[in-house]
Design an enzyme around this catalytic site. Structure first.
Site, PDB file in Angstrom:
ATOM      1  N   LYS A   1       0.732  -1.115  -0.016  1.00  0.00           N
ATOM      2  CA  LYS A   1      -0.028   0.123   0.116  1.00  0.00           C
ATOM      3  C   LYS A   1       0.854   1.373   0.084  1.00  0.00           C
ATOM      4  O   LYS A   1       2.041   1.114   0.523  1.00  0.00           O
ATOM      5  CB  LYS A   1      -1.060  -0.097   1.250  1.00  0.00           C
TER       6      LYS A   1
ATOM      7  N   ARG B   1      -4.127 -10.124   4.025  1.00  0.00           N
ATOM      8  CA  ARG B   1      -4.428 -10.217   2.458  1.00  0.00           C
ATOM      9  C   ARG B   1      -3.040  -9.734   1.900  1.00  0.00           C
ATOM     10  O   ARG B   1      -2.953  -8.575   2.167  1.00  0.00           O
ATOM     11  CB  ARG B   1      -5.680  -9.536   2.158  1.00  0.00           C
TER      12      ARG B   1
END
Length: 289
Positions: free
Chosen positions: A235, A270
């Protein structure tokens, strides 16, 4: 060690999904990301053909994945929404093919009722809804009908608008209110408590600083009494910390974020880099569980 730095004592009951049993609190489970899209933020266009998608899924299972999460709609900031037909064409054939090849559960990453319905019929076992069932609440009825676990993620707005909606009075309290509302709605539709998994939504309507805050305060969300899935993989907040614009070069930053999540009570991570993160999880589990 401060109490907030310990794994939470709020352990939900185990979950059976097909042949797989998830004993929450005993270990960290790994969800492997399989984007069958041309425009996802870090692997767009790499696995949107059926043969490459199948090879990728098998490699993730060999690397230690416990769930494969298949998505046909990019949810990166500003992503364009594809048609229902396009999303179905990107996901259903892959699910059908993988169901013949894999024993572990397959998750469908969608916000659409019809995609969820067809995916479950094709062999998927879980629904992963980044809208937390706010886009199409009837998706909760599909989960209830199939007794399928559903992951409810926190978001504000849509992928097109979410990064303009990061002004919170109290981030964690507002997230808890959001989850409480959506959990109540899920119960209204007939979803059982043991079917619900919560995702704080790293990078969705949150600044880099807010992502760090929520990772530090995961134990507060754990008090809601449901398993937590955390998706920090590659991210942008990691890129900001590392001054690294290339998402694929954020692997070990992802590892650090996974460790923080596990220390805070995450049950599932995840990730894209399954083999590396599975090893990170094994060591983190030995340290914190």
């Amino acid at each position: 060690m401060d109490q907030s730095d310990r794994l939470s004592d709020y352990f939900p009951p185990p979950l059976q999904v097909g042949q797989s049993r998830f004993d929450w609190g005993k270990r960290t489970y790994v969800m492997g990301i399989l984007n069958t899209t041309p425009d996802s933020f870090s692997d767009g266009g790499e696995f949107n053909a059926l043969p490459t998608a199948i090879r990728r899924a098998k490699a993730m299972v060999q690397g230690g994945a416990h769930i494969i999460d298949i998505g046909g709609q990019s949810t990166r900031p500003g992503a364009e929404t594809v048609s229902l037909t396009e999303e179905l064409e990107r996901t259903i054939p892959v699910i059908q093919a993988l169901r013949q090849e894999l024993a572990i559960p397959i998750s469908i990453d969608t916000t659409r009722v019809e995609v969820a319905r067809q995916a479950l019929q094709a062999g998927a076992a879980l629904i992963n809804d980044i809208s937390g069932a706010t886009f199409e609440p009837e998706i909760l009825a599909i989960a209830a009908q199939h007794r399928a676990p559903i992951i409810l993620m926190h978001i504000r707005g849509t992928p097109q608008t979410m990064q303009n909606l990061t002004d919170y009075g109290d981030l964690i309290e507002e997230m808890k209110q959001f989850f409480t509302t959506q959990i109540d709605l899920a119960h209204h539709y007939g979803v059982l408590p043991q079917q619900i998994i919560l995702d704080p939504g790293i990078g969705f309507a949150k600044t880099a600083e807010q992502n760090i805050t929520l990772l530090r305060q995961l134990p507060e969300l754990k008090k809601l009494g449901f398993p937590l899935l955390v998706g920090p993989s590659r991210k942008s907040f990691i890129g900001k910390i590392l001054d690294q614009p290339d998402p694929k070069q954020r692997v070990w930053g992802t590892g650090a974020a996974c460790c923080r999540a596990i220390a805070g009570g995450a049950d599932v991570v995840r990730v894209h880099d399954v083999e590396a993160m599975a090893k990170v999880c094994r060591v983190a589990d030995a340290l914190w569980r």
